[in-house]
Design a protein around this motif. Structure first.
Motif, short mmCIF file in Angstrom:
data_model
loop_
_atom_site.label_atom_id
_atom_site.label_comp_id
_atom_site.label_asym_id
_atom_site.label_seq_id
_atom_site.Cartn_x
_atom_site.Cartn_y
_atom_site.Cartn_z
N ASP A 121 -45.66 10.23 -21.52
CA ASP A 121 -44.85 11.61 -21.40
C ASP A 121 -44.66 12.42 -22.78
N TRP A 122 -45.84 12.52 -23.35
CA TRP A 122 -45.80 13.37 -24.56
C TRP A 122 -44.91 13.00 -25.71
N CYS A 123 -44.58 11.69 -25.76
CA CYS A 123 -43.48 11.16 -26.85
C CYS A 123 -44.08 11.07 -28.20
N SER A 124 -43.44 11.01 -29.41
CA SER A 124 -43.96 11.10 -30.42
C SER A 124 -44.62 9.71 -30.78
N ASP A 125 -45.52 9.74 -31.76
CA ASP A 125 -46.25 8.47 -32.15
C ASP A 125 -45.06 7.30 -32.61
N GLU A 126 -43.87 7.92 -33.37
CA GLU A 126 -43.03 6.72 -33.68
C GLU A 126 -42.55 6.25 -32.66
N VAL A 127 -42.00 6.85 -31.43
CA VAL A 127 -41.47 6.44 -30.23
C VAL A 127 -42.44 5.64 -29.62
N LEU A 128 -43.63 5.93 -29.38
CA LEU A 128 -44.55 5.20 -28.72
C LEU A 128 -44.93 3.86 -29.51
N SER A 129 -44.91 3.74 -30.67
CA SER A 129 -45.28 2.83 -31.43
C SER A 129 -43.94 1.72 -31.30
N TYR A 130 -42.79 2.20 -31.15
CA TYR A 130 -41.68 1.29 -30.77
C TYR A 130 -41.89 0.40 -29.67
N THR A 131 -42.49 1.15 -28.47
CA THR A 131 -42.74 0.29 -27.38
C THR A 131 -44.01 -0.57 -27.69
N LEU A 132 -44.88 -0.12 -28.06
CA LEU A 132 -46.09 -1.00 -28.35
C LEU A 132 -45.66 -2.30 -29.28
N ASP A 133 -44.85 -2.11 -30.26
CA ASP A 133 -44.39 -3.26 -30.91
C ASP A 133 -43.74 -4.44 -30.07
N ILE A 134 -42.97 -3.86 -29.09
CA ILE A 134 -42.39 -4.80 -28.24
C ILE A 134 -43.53 -5.56 -27.25
N VAL A 135 -44.48 -4.58 -26.71
CA VAL A 135 -45.58 -5.44 -25.96
C VAL A 135 -46.29 -6.41 -26.80
N GLU A 136 -46.71 -5.91 -27.94
CA GLU A 136 -47.61 -6.88 -28.79
C GLU A 136 -46.80 -8.11 -29.34
N LYS A 137 -45.39 -7.90 -29.56
CA LYS A 137 -44.41 -9.01 -29.88
C LYS A 137 -44.77 -10.13 -28.95
N TYR A 138 -44.36 -9.88 -27.61
CA TYR A 138 -44.33 -10.59 -26.52
C TYR A 138 -45.85 -11.18 -25.95
N ASN A 139 -46.76 -10.34 -26.38
CA ASN A 139 -48.23 -10.51 -26.05
C ASN A 139 -48.26 -10.64 -24.56
N ILE A 140 -47.74 -9.45 -23.86
CA ILE A 140 -47.74 -9.32 -22.48
C ILE A 140 -48.82 -8.39 -22.02
N LYS A 141 -49.34 -8.54 -20.72
CA LYS A 141 -50.27 -7.30 -20.28
C LYS A 141 -49.21 -6.02 -19.83
N ALA A 142 -49.82 -4.90 -20.00
CA ALA A 142 -48.86 -3.80 -19.42
C ALA A 142 -49.90 -2.41 -19.39
N THR A 143 -49.78 -1.52 -18.39
CA THR A 143 -50.32 -0.51 -18.14
C THR A 143 -49.64 0.73 -18.67
N PHE A 144 -50.45 1.66 -19.82
CA PHE A 144 -50.00 2.91 -20.08
C PHE A 144 -50.67 4.03 -19.37
N PHE A 145 -49.84 5.05 -18.92
CA PHE A 145 -50.39 6.13 -18.28
C PHE A 145 -50.17 7.25 -19.31
N VAL A 146 -51.22 7.84 -19.77
CA VAL A 146 -51.63 8.65 -21.02
C VAL A 146 -51.40 10.13 -20.74
N THR A 147 -50.57 10.95 -21.40
CA THR A 147 -50.38 12.33 -21.07
C THR A 147 -51.27 12.99 -22.36
N HIS A 148 -51.45 12.40 -23.50
CA HIS A 148 -52.03 13.38 -24.64
C HIS A 148 -52.99 12.48 -25.39
#
Length: 241
Positions: free
Chosen positions: A28-55
């Motif tokens: 949803d057009w979030c800033s890179d800082e906000v998106l990176s915050y979520t990516l940090d979580i996904v990478e920390k726990y090494n889980i599969k996830a699907t991201f629906f991209v807007t931009h």
């Protein structure tokens, strides 16, 4: 319990989705800082996830090199419906706009869950094989499963939990109860709500003017149990099983 990507669902194979967790994010057009915050979580726990991209964002490459991350598209048809052609003058042009950002996408969820027969036909035409536009909440008691649309090519993947809807209705943050659900477990999160740890949608609405200023946005973060902590607890519970 195994975390899985939407693109790996096979309607003819129960084991491809039953007793698995599908974490999805509408960015949803979030800033890179906000998106990176979520990516940090996904990478920390090494889980599969699907991201629906807007931009377009430089973080797309960070996601592409992670084999656990699936990139889908999150097309916004709302401007087209209002006579605004910023993403295209028709359905096909709108889809093409987003496919140009993520050419490899096979999964799609529209912004506002916009869908109709012509849109679904166009999804299939553009190689979008997994449509995630059907939301039936956990509270309905309906046991969901993926199913074929009117052809064998397009698979409908319903989902049962979404962070902003949870916040609107002020439902209980009961991870254990939701994990015991026997249908397909597709969760929909938004990075902005994870960053804010949103517990009620008023927090999000009041923070809109700072969505691109992370220093001010940090002042709006909720310190209690909200979306961020729900996600973390969900991941930890899933990794336990």
């Amino acid at each position: 319990m195994i975390f899985e990507n939407i693109k790996n669902i096979d309607v003819d194979n129960l084991e491809s989705w039953q007793n698995k967790i599908f974490i999805t994010f509408d960015i949803d057009w979030c800033s890179d800082e906000v998106l990176s915050y979520t990516l940090d979580i996904v990478e920390k726990y090494n889980i599969k996830a699907t991201f629906f991209v807007t931009h377009k964002t430089s973080l797309l490459e960070r996601m592409r090199v992670n084999p656990n991350i699936e990139l889908g598209i999150h097309p916004n048809f709302n401007p087209l419906l209002n006579g605004d052609f910023r993403y295209g003058k028709n359905i096909n042009e709108v889809i093409k706009y987003y496919k140009n950002i993520v050419p490899e996408a096979v999964s799609v969820r529209s912004h506002s869950m916009t869908q109709n027969s012509p849109i679904l036909d166009s999804f299939e035409k553009f190689g979008l094989l997994y449509d995630c536009n059907t939301f039936i909440p956990f509270s309905s008691g309906i046991e969901l499963q993926p199913y074929e649309h009117w052809t064998e090519e397009l698979i409908k993947v319903p989902y049962f939990w979404e962070d902003d809807i949870h916040c609107i209705y002020n439902w209980e943050w009961d991870v254990k109860k939701i994990m015991n659900y026997s249908g397909i477990k597709v969760f929909d999160f938004h990075p902005i709500h994870i960053f804010l740890n949103t517990e009620h949608l008023d927090r999000y609405e009041k923070s809109r003017e700072w969505h691109n200023c992370v220093e001010n946005l940090e002042k709006q973060i909720y310190n209690g149990f909200g979306t961020h902590y729900f996600l973390i607890n969900l991941i930890k519970k899933g990794l336990e099983k």
